[in-house]
Design an enzyme around this catalytic site. Structure first.
Site, PDB file in Angstrom:
ATOM      1  N   HIS A  18      61.124  60.118 -14.373  1.00 11.65           N
ATOM      2  CA  HIS A  18      62.358  59.284 -14.632  1.00 11.65           C
ATOM      3  C   HIS A  18      62.926  58.422 -13.656  1.00 11.65           C
ATOM      4  O   HIS A  18      62.681  58.382 -12.530  1.00 11.65           O
ATOM      5  CB  HIS A  18      63.622  60.405 -15.395  1.00 11.65           C
ATOM      6  CG  HIS A  18      64.026  61.135 -14.460  1.00 11.65           C
ATOM      7  ND1 HIS A  18      64.490  60.899 -13.527  1.00 11.65           N
ATOM      8  CD2 HIS A  18      63.925  62.657 -14.670  1.00 11.65           C
ATOM      9  CE1 HIS A  18      65.116  62.454 -12.819  1.00 11.65           C
ATOM     10  NE2 HIS A  18      64.423  63.250 -13.506  1.00 11.65           N
ATOM     11  N   HIS A  21      63.561  59.923 -10.149  1.00 13.31           N
ATOM     12  CA  HIS A  21      62.417  59.844  -9.156  1.00 13.31           C
ATOM     13  C   HIS A  21      61.975  58.553  -8.643  1.00 13.31           C
ATOM     14  O   HIS A  21      61.656  58.178  -7.337  1.00 13.31           O
ATOM     15  CB  HIS A  21      61.044  60.370  -9.906  1.00 13.31           C
ATOM     16  CG  HIS A  21      61.409  61.622 -10.828  1.00 13.31           C
ATOM     17  ND1 HIS A  21      61.250  62.101 -11.926  1.00 13.31           N
ATOM     18  CD2 HIS A  21      61.226  62.916 -10.110  1.00 13.31           C
ATOM     19  CE1 HIS A  21      61.252  63.354 -12.309  1.00 13.31           C
ATOM     20  NE2 HIS A  21      61.510  63.848 -10.956  1.00 13.31           N
ATOM     21  N   CYS A 124      66.194  81.732 -11.584  1.00 16.31           N
ATOM     22  CA  CYS A 124      66.159  80.740 -12.606  1.00 16.31           C
ATOM     23  C   CYS A 124      64.813  79.962 -12.352  1.00 16.31           C
ATOM     24  O   CYS A 124      64.454  79.655 -11.362  1.00 16.31           O
ATOM     25  CB  CYS A 124      67.098  79.687 -11.974  1.00 16.31           C
ATOM     26  SG  CYS A 124      67.027  78.076 -12.949  1.00 16.31           S
ATOM     27  N   CYS A 127      64.909  76.171 -11.181  1.00 13.80           N
ATOM     28  CA  CYS A 127      65.038  76.184  -9.789  1.00 13.80           C
ATOM     29  C   CYS A 127      63.828  76.809  -8.977  1.00 13.80           C
ATOM     30  O   CYS A 127      64.036  76.508  -7.860  1.00 13.80           O
ATOM     31  CB  CYS A 127      66.581  76.631  -9.309  1.00 13.80           C
ATOM     32  SG  CYS A 127      68.009  75.698 -10.005  1.00 13.80           S
ATOM     33  N   CYS A 141      72.600  79.168 -14.959  1.00 12.48           N
ATOM     34  CA  CYS A 141      72.386  78.026 -13.884  1.00 12.48           C
ATOM     35  C   CYS A 141      72.785  76.700 -14.366  1.00 12.48           C
ATOM     36  O   CYS A 141      72.617  76.197 -15.358  1.00 12.48           O
ATOM     37  CB  CYS A 141      70.785  77.686 -13.843  1.00 12.48           C
ATOM     38  SG  CYS A 141      70.347  76.386 -12.848  1.00 12.48           S
ATOM     39  N   HIS A 144      70.240  73.686 -14.979  1.00 11.48           N
ATOM     40  CA  HIS A 144      69.331  73.681 -15.902  1.00 11.48           C
ATOM     41  C   HIS A 144      69.748  74.367 -17.314  1.00 11.48           C
ATOM     42  O   HIS A 144      69.308  74.711 -18.389  1.00 11.48           O
ATOM     43  CB  HIS A 144      68.211  74.583 -15.522  1.00 11.48           C
ATOM     44  CG  HIS A 144      67.418  73.937 -14.489  1.00 11.48           C
ATOM     45  ND1 HIS A 144      67.599  74.363 -13.251  1.00 11.48           N
ATOM     46  CD2 HIS A 144      66.731  73.166 -14.400  1.00 11.48           C
ATOM     47  CE1 HIS A 144      66.803  73.712 -12.231  1.00 11.48           C
ATOM     48  NE2 HIS A 144      66.165  72.900 -13.162  1.00 11.48           N
ATOM     49  N   LYS A 298      75.306  62.274 -17.460  1.00  9.65           N
ATOM     50  CA  LYS A 298      74.288  63.179 -17.075  1.00  9.65           C
ATOM     51  C   LYS A 298      72.854  62.908 -17.910  1.00  9.65           C
ATOM     52  O   LYS A 298      73.070  62.783 -18.988  1.00  9.65           O
ATOM     53  CB  LYS A 298      74.501  64.626 -16.926  1.00  9.65           C
ATOM     54  CG  LYS A 298      73.281  65.513 -16.276  1.00  9.65           C
ATOM     55  CD  LYS A 298      73.307  66.966 -16.079  1.00  9.65           C
ATOM     56  CE  LYS A 298      72.553  67.572 -15.315  1.00  9.65           C
ATOM     57  NZ  LYS A 298      72.888  69.041 -15.560  1.00  9.65           N
ATOM     58  N   LYS A 301      67.133  65.154 -21.804  1.00  2.00           N
ATOM     59  CA  LYS A 301      66.468  64.623 -23.057  1.00  2.00           C
ATOM     60  C   LYS A 301      67.357  64.931 -24.299  1.00  2.00           C
ATOM     61  O   LYS A 301      67.160  64.095 -25.366  1.00  2.00           O
ATOM     62  CB  LYS A 301      65.404  65.846 -22.904  1.00  2.00           C
ATOM     63  CG  LYS A 301      64.088  65.546 -21.869  1.00  2.00           C
ATOM     64  CD  LYS A 301      63.000  66.426 -22.093  1.00  2.00           C
ATOM     65  CE  LYS A 301      61.967  66.077 -20.752  1.00  2.00           C
ATOM     66  NZ  LYS A 301      61.067  67.259 -20.873  1.00  2.00           N
TER      67      LYS A 301
END
Length: 473
Positions: A18, A21, A124, A127, A141, A144, A298, A301
């Site tokens: 995405h 990256h 997690c 992570c 977490c 996530h 943020k 998806k």
């Protein structure tokens, strides 16, 4: 010859790339190109992290083999090279034989600090790390949005606590220089609370046989972070003490990592402890960038707001996307991406200010039959130094000040109203300045830089627009 070894972090391949990256890749590429432009022998490494438990989980959900999942997604990351115009020298995959051999060699080099014990902790998968009870609200977490799992198993541990004082000294003294400075302080604060030994393996049952085998124990696989961090040296053929390793790690004062703020603990603490244990030179700098939100939210998806870098490049072109990421996103803090702002920058900064400037000057110069060379021309040293120091927005702001000055002069002088001799003198000076802008622009907008240099030397001809109108507008 001066040298620099510059790496990105390596992303998990449980999903497609995405815009976040793309940010790290483009930032690192701009820094690499800035070093190269200054005459450094520079090696640029990127790649993919393929041995994570989350890859096993994602493959099971997709109903395919883990190998098929990592092959498919790793290829997507590697294919970012062309659309983003990335100049990396190597793309390392942590499933490669070279990496596996190097990771196992590093394990053996750390063996005096490795022991086995039974352990229970909250884990997690997102992570790929253990956390203490109460560390997060409701033991969930925040990165996530996932409840931590209670895991009990027998694993190998690394004696990180032995290196607490040395790691603190390394960070405090800037032997490893962390930028920005507030990230350095975060790490020092974390160290002050006391470093604990951490688990560096997982049982085969949990990993479904996936990952780097622990040397001498067929029932255990390396913890993903232990093997992933090793990529920075395994890519250089550390397993065989190869020439690349000697040249770019052992005999090089500039060993630079570019990472996201969510993985600083692993790079500034775990990685340093592992290298100290193995008696291997440490990295010298770590630049820590922030996250990208999308239109103030943020990226996720579930919200449907994940920006696909392939799609946005297809619409605007590589250099326009690079310009946004380098100028609009603060290099070392969080930033926001929106298509509205993308359109604004494309029209105002790129098409109008730079594109029209080049068009006006070259059109007039072509009419006057001007021919020019630029022997001895070089990049603006200060702008390139900004690029070397991860100060991309400052570099581009400085370049656009030069662009605006030229536009202002053209509007003031109105060269089309002058005599041929006066106009040609002005145009010659403007062409020289545009050529210098073109050289200085190379690390940031490489394709535009090449077009600008070509358009402003030799016999000048009218050129096609550098930034044509976007079809979707």
């Amino acid at each position: 010859m001066k040298k620099a070894y510059i790496t990105t972090s390596i992303p998990y391949v449980n999903g497609a790339p995405h815009i976040g990256h793309a940010l790290e890749l483009v930032q690192t590429d701009a820094m690499v190109r800035s070093f190269r432009l200054s005459g450094y022998d520079t090696y640029f490494l990127t790649g993919t992290d393929e041995n994570a438990q989350k890859n096993v989980e994602s493959a099971e959900k997709a109903g395919i083999s883990v190998q098929e999942l990592v092959d498919r997604n790793s290829e997507r990351f590697q294919k970012l090279q062309e659309p983003l115009n990335l100049s990396f020298d190597q793309f390392i995959r942590t499933t490669s034989l070279k990496h596996i051999a190097g990771a196992q060699k590093l394990w053996k080099a750390c063996e005096k600090d490795i022991y086995k014990k039974q352990y229970s902790g909250l884990y997690c998968v997102g992570c790929e790390t253990f956390y203490k009870a109460g560390e997060f609200e409701n033991d969930t977490c925040p990165n996530h949005n996932r409840k931590l799992e209670l895991v009990t198993e027998e694993n190998y541990f690394f004696s990180l606590s032995r290196y607490q004082d040395k790691i603190k000294e390394v960070i405090q003294s800037d032997m490893l220089k962390i930028s920005p400075s507030f990230r350095k302080q975060e790490i020092l604060n974390f160290i002050e609370k006391g470093l604990e030994d951490f688990s560096i393996s997982r049982p085969n049952e949990r990993m479904k046989g996936w990952g780097v085998p622990v040397p001498g124990d067929e029932n255990q696989r390396m913890y993903v972070w232990f093997d992933a961090l090793a990529n920075y040296i395994t890519a250089l053929d550390f397993a065989n003490d190869g020439d690349l390793f000697k040249h770019y790690w052992s005999d090089n004062p500039n060993r630079i990592h570019v990472i996201g703020k969510d993985i600083i603990k692993f790079h500034a603490i775990y990685w340093i402890g592992m290298l100290l244990s193995a008696e291997i030179l440490l990295p010298t700098k770590e630049y820590v960038h922030g996250f990208i939100s999308v239109s103030g939210q943020k990226m996720s998806k579930s919200l449907g707001n994940v920006i696909d870098p392939f799609e946005v490049v297809q619409t605007y072109g590589a250099d326009a996307v690079r310009y946004y990421l380098l100028k609009e996103i603060p290099a070392l803090t969080d930033g926001d991406f929106s298509l509205d702002r993308m359109n604004q920058l494309y029209e105002a900064d790129l098409a109008n200010e730079l594109g029209n400037l080049v068009s006006r000057v070259t059109t007039l110069a072509a009419k006057d039959g001007i021919s020019i060379d630029h022997e001895g021309a070089s990049a603006d040293k200060k702008i390139i130094e900004h690029g070397q120091h991860f100060e991309f927005n400052q570099a581009l702001e400085s370049l656009w000040l030069l662009v605006k000055e030229l536009n202002k002069e053209i509007n003031t002088e109105e060269p089309w109203k002058l005599t041929a001799e006066k106009r040609q003198n002005l145009l010659t000076g403007w062409l020289r300045r545009l050529y210098t802008i073109g050289i200085s622009l190379e690390p940031f907008l490489p394709d535009t830089a090449q077009k600008l240099q070509a358009a402003t030397k030799g016999k000048i001809n009218k050129i096609a627009p550098l930034f044509p109108r976007i079809k979707s507008q």
